[in-house]
Design an enzyme around this catalytic site. Structure first.
Site, PDB file in Angstrom:
ATOM      1  N   GLU A 126     -17.311 -26.202  33.752  1.00 13.01           N
ATOM      2  CA  GLU A 126     -16.751 -27.019  32.833  1.00 13.01           C
ATOM      3  C   GLU A 126     -16.552 -28.237  33.403  1.00 13.01           C
ATOM      4  OE1 GLU A 126     -12.834 -27.282  29.939  1.00 13.01           O
ATOM      5  OE2 GLU A 126     -12.959 -25.673  31.215  1.00 13.01           O
ATOM      6  N   GLY A 266      -7.398 -27.445  38.891  1.00 11.95           N
ATOM      7  CA  GLY A 266      -6.474 -26.321  39.253  1.00 11.95           C
ATOM      8  C   GLY A 266      -7.122 -24.838  39.173  1.00 11.95           C
ATOM      9  N   MET A 268     -10.132 -22.274  36.219  1.00 11.85           N
ATOM     10  CA  MET A 268     -10.836 -22.176  35.382  1.00 11.85           C
ATOM     11  C   MET A 268     -10.991 -20.895  34.516  1.00 11.85           C
ATOM     12  SD  MET A 268     -13.301 -23.624  33.712  1.00 11.85           S
ATOM     13  CE  MET A 268     -13.961 -22.799  32.050  1.00 11.85           C
ATOM     14  N   HIS A 302      -1.890 -19.444  31.908  1.00 11.46           N
ATOM     15  CA  HIS A 302      -2.530 -20.343  31.073  1.00 11.46           C
ATOM     16  C   HIS A 302      -4.123 -20.013  31.283  1.00 11.46           C
ATOM     17  CE1 HIS A 302      -3.687 -24.636  29.764  1.00 11.46           C
ATOM     18  NE2 HIS A 302      -4.708 -24.138  30.563  1.00 11.46           N
ATOM     19  N   GLU A 303      -4.505 -19.665  32.360  1.00 10.13           N
ATOM     20  CA  GLU A 303      -6.113 -19.198  32.396  1.00 10.13           C
ATOM     21  C   GLU A 303      -6.140 -17.865  31.694  1.00 10.13           C
ATOM     22  OE1 GLU A 303      -7.983 -21.789  33.122  1.00 10.13           O
ATOM     23  OE2 GLU A 303      -6.301 -22.652  34.178  1.00 10.13           O
TER      24      GLU A 303
END
Length: 878
Positions: A126, A266, A268, A302-303
């Protein structure tokens, strides 16, 4: 590198892909001098797109070894290759394309695509890294299931990982082996991942709400095997929370996490194989602070949450980046609030918004949450896309309510599962599920800038009414001089003279009126009349920071002190304290006051002596507004005057409250075993805040306390807290001794070395420019590692503002030199480091001219990357 001026890419020019991919089969042959990649793609013309005769695939820095169409080799007449693409001429409607490329991961310092970190192969695709692996339609709206076979030396790379489920493994000749992975869910290539290395596997499991057992695996280098428990526990909490709050269950048989030392970001969210920057996932009490534990929990969540909000439903194009990132930041913020203190979490998030995002909105890189154009997409992984994007989702949640928002998210996931969609699709699902029109609300995605709410009030004693007049406006931003009114949820309360919340009656006969209310602002001006108000109230405005706006209201210092003590909204109690401190600091700066207002001292004294208050909130309320925030509030910032005034206030507070600070420190010190329970975290935070204040005035008793705390600490929060306090003091001998000891003890731990660098480069007393230059030459510094670069150069420029903004411009010239040197090797990091210079118009002439000169020195270089060129060009543009 830039040969010609980069061209802007525009949202309005989006076109559907001319070709789509049924499936992809990849084979990676990994060697010490490079890697051979064979990609077999089954493609077909998109019947919904403009028909193209030729197939054009993206590719950068690839050595093409061969092209086959339906199994037959193509000669050079049937395809063209240049530096950015492979064009295959006159392809049929449906066909199989086999492309073989040779790449050199060992030489990849950009850390995009496939590269090596600490002896392992890993990927970061990304946003557009996959084109550095093989020729492909590298865009998020082309989705396909992937099968990946990895071949490598068994001894060097015993662990071979990719997306999905493992389906086959075996031995090969010459001491090599292979593993094949299949991901059944269609995904864009930016979610592809590969890891090969000598790694230790730590395992756990999770049983889903439907009764399936999911294998959880975390892979780290052997030296980090003792730092995995917190991440795995965080993952399980996140999985359970997502099931309970959103009804989202994990969909593969395994979920894997890998820690990588060299990483631009941070972490992915690659499907089923999350790759993390080591600093964002490795933890244990001996080497990790409480803040880092909380950060890791949040990032792991979050991931994981991206599995649905980003992977199962992804973005159509990169202009829609906030579709996945804003939504997922909101989700992880709610998770973290549920795991700890909602008020503390909200304060931490708003600090980021008001300091970093508001600054971005007011600068040359200002852009809407959904940008209209970009030159380099890597530059738009910004606080606007992430944090402001999350605030936009939060406002929808506020307008719809928890049940309505859940209905909307359920519809969004069911309607678009397996699709690449837009922010409009997300908002449409919320509208359809709740029967509401959010047409005006969409301006939050389309318009840049921070709205300003100017508020006037009037109290009519005879009528018993209190009137608020609220006007909204938004300053011009690049490319947008005129702004239409936003749809703003505005939460408020009214306090009587005893600090009690009053009923908010919008009509005289309203029964059971709430004491906290959300008003919806849609016009340039609104007038709200509250009835049954017996005395003039104190307004509590924008409770819980219900919208990312600035509020202008003429609070008196007495009103702010009253709100600090009585407001039932914890966020607004903190905010009142911040506003009071800002008012005192600014009065010293402009000469309105010649001494620190004693009322501020008394307000802080009450905080320190009230043991019944939430100690985590007290710790945050004691933190003075940062110099960065004070700069953001200024029209023509003078960093030297800001530092001097803030220093006077902090010195006066610490001197006047010495006894209370010592008592607070002792009250929150105990012999209990280390715990990450909120109460224990709060006690450590408060005692370290007290210790920092005492060392700021070079208190000798506090020096001895800090040295003892450093030696006796059972955890890194207390040890780092003592180290930071000593480093920020005037006790030079003690500073050098502790820094030497810290490095000697942990010099083999990269994350600890990063802490060691940061505490020095961020200290106004320790981090002189000469000292920071010395850190760049230290044996532990590594120019190839983004974390090391950020911990020295980034921390100096963003946190050590008094030193960075030296009046002679030396700090600016230093930063420009480092950016110029980094750009050929890692353009992403170089462009991000340029951020502090881009706001040169914010400063008074003494500083602005030299900041501009530093930017011009960068632009004068013969060749800049697209990343850096865009940032500098926009910053200098008149």
């Amino acid at each position: 590198m830039r040969d010609t001026q980069p061209r802007a890419i525009y949202l309005k020019d989006y076109r559907k892909p001319a070709f789509l991919v049924d499936s992809v089969s990849l084979c990676f042959e990994l060697f010490e001098d490079g890697a051979r990649v064979t990609a077999i793609q089954h493609l077909y013309r998109n019947p919904e797109a403009e028909q193209e005769r030729d197939l054009v695939l993206d590719g950068e820095e690839l050595q093409l070894e061969g092209v086959l169409l339906d199994g037959q080799p193509l000669n050079a007449d049937h395809y063209d290759v240049d530096s950015t693409s492979l064009r295959v001429k006159a392809v049929p409607d449906r066909f199989e394309l086999t492309v073989t490329t040779w790449i050199r991961p060992q030489e990849n310092t950009r850390l995009e695509g496939l590269y090596k970190s600490s002896g392992m192969f890993c990927t970061q695709c990304e946003a557009e890294g996959f084109r550095r692996i093989t020729y492909y339609l590298d865009r998020p709206d082309v989705m396909a299931p992937f099968s990946t076979r990895i071949e490598a030396d068994r001894k060097r790379y015993p662990v071979l990982l990719s997306n999905g489920n493992e389906v086959e493994r075996g031995d090969l000749d010459g001491g090599r082996h292979f593993v094949t992975w299949e991901d059944p869910f269609p995904k864009p290539c930016y979610l592809f991942a590969l890891v090969a290395g000598d790694l230790v596997e730590q395992t756990d499991s999770f049983r889903t709400q439907s009764g399936r057992d999911v294998s959880l695996r975390m892979y780290v280098e052997p030296r980090n095997s003792h730092k995995t428990e917190h991440a795995l526990d965080s993952l399980k909490r996140a999985m359970r929370w997502d099931e309970e709050v959103y009804g989202r269950e994990y969909d593969l048989d395994i979920f894997m996490i890998v820690a990588v030392d060299d990483f631009n970001m941070g972490a992915m969210e690659n499907k089923g194989l999350n790759i993390f920057n080591s600093s964002c996932v490795l933890a244990n009490p001996e080497t990790t602070t409480d803040l880092a534990f909380q950060r890791i929990e949040s990032i792991v969540a979050h991931e994981y949450f991206h599995n649905w909000s980003g992977n199962r439903v992804t973005c159509r194009d990169w202009f829609q980046l906030s579709l996945k990132e804003g939504f997922t930041v909101f989700r992880d913020a709610c998770f973290s609030a549920d795991m700890g203190s909602p008020t503390v979490k909200r304060i931490e998030d708003v600090n980021m918004i008001r300091t970093a995002q508001f600054a971005e909105d007011a600068g040359p890189m200002a852009h809407p949450v959904r940008p209209d154009s970009y030159m380099e997409i890597s530059n738009f992984y910004t606080v606007t896309v992430y944090e402001k994007g999350a605030e936009v989702v939060r406002m929808i949640h506020t307008l719809m309510g928890p049940e309505g928002f859940r209905k909307g998210s359920d519809l969004y996931f069911s309607r678009h599962d397996g699709q690449a969609v837009t922010t409009d699709d997300f908002v449409k699902a919320m509208e359809d599920a709740n029967g509401r029109d959010l047409g005006q609300f969409r301006r939050w995605y389309e318009q840049a800038g921070t709205p300003v709410l100017t508020i006037e009030d009037h109290y009519d004693r005879d009528a018993g009414t209190y009137t608020l007049t609220i006007r909204q406006s938004c300053p011009p931003t690049p490319g947008q001089t005129e702004k239409a009114p936003f749809h703003i949820p505005f939460a408020l309360g009214l306090l009587d003279d005893l600090g009690r919340d009053l009923p908010l009656k919008l009509s005289a006969d309203e029964a059971d009126a709430p004491t906290s209310r959300v008003l919806e602002l849609t016009e340039p001006e609104h007038r709200f009349v509250f009835h049954g108000v017996p005395r003039r109230p104190v307004p509590s405005l924008l409770r819980h920071f219900s919208a990312p706006v600035r509020v202008q209201y003429p609070w008196t210092r007495e009103q702010l002190m009253f709100l600090m003590s009585h407001d039932s909204d914890g966020f607004n109690r903190w905010d009142a304290g911040q506003r009071l401190a800002v008012d005192v600091i600014r009065a010293l700066m402009d000469g309105s006051d010649d001494a620190v207002d004693e009322r501020l001292v008394e307000a802080y004294r009450r905080l320190l002596t009230d043991a019944d208050l939430d100690q985590a909130l007290v710790s945050l309320m004691l933190a003075l507004p940062t110099e960065a925030y004070l700069i953001e509030l200024s029209d023509a910032a003078a960093p030297d005057r800001i530092h001097e005034a803030r220093d006077r206030v902090l010195t006066q507070l610490a001197t006047s409250l010495r006894d209370e600070l010592l008592a607070c420190y002792r009250r929150n010190t105990g012999g209990a075993a280390f715990s990450l329970e909120p109460e224990a975290v709060a006690r450590r935070a408060l005692r370290n805040t007290a210790l920092n204040w005492l060392l700021y005035i070079d208190d000798e008793m506090a020096r001895d306390i800090a040295l003892n705390q450093y030696e006796a600490a059972s955890n890194m929060t207390d040890r780092a807290g003592a180290l930071r306090a000593i480093v920020n003091s005037g006790f030079v001998a003690e500073r050098e001794r502790l820094l030497r000891h810290f490095h000697e003890r942990w010099h083999n731990d990269p994350q600890m070395v990063e802490q060691w660098f940061s505490v020095q480069s961020g200290s106004v007393r320790c981090g002189s420019l000469e000292h920071v230059r010395g850190l760049l030459g230290h044996a532990s510094f590594d120019w190839k590692n983004p974390n090391k670069i950020r911990s020295v150069i980034g921390v100096f420029a963003n946190q050590n503002l008094a030193r960075f903004h030296a009046e002679d411009g030396s700090g600016y010239r230093f930063l420009a030199e480092q950016i110029i040197g980094l750009d050929p090797h890692n353009p992403q990091i170089a462009a991000r480091l340029a951020g502090p210079l881009t706001r040169w118009r914010k400063y008074d002439a003494r500083f602005a001219s030299q900041m501009r000169q530093a930017l011009e020195s960068i632009m004068q270089q013969g060749s800049l990357s697209r990343d850096l060129y865009e940032v500098v060009h926009k910053s200098l543009k008149d």
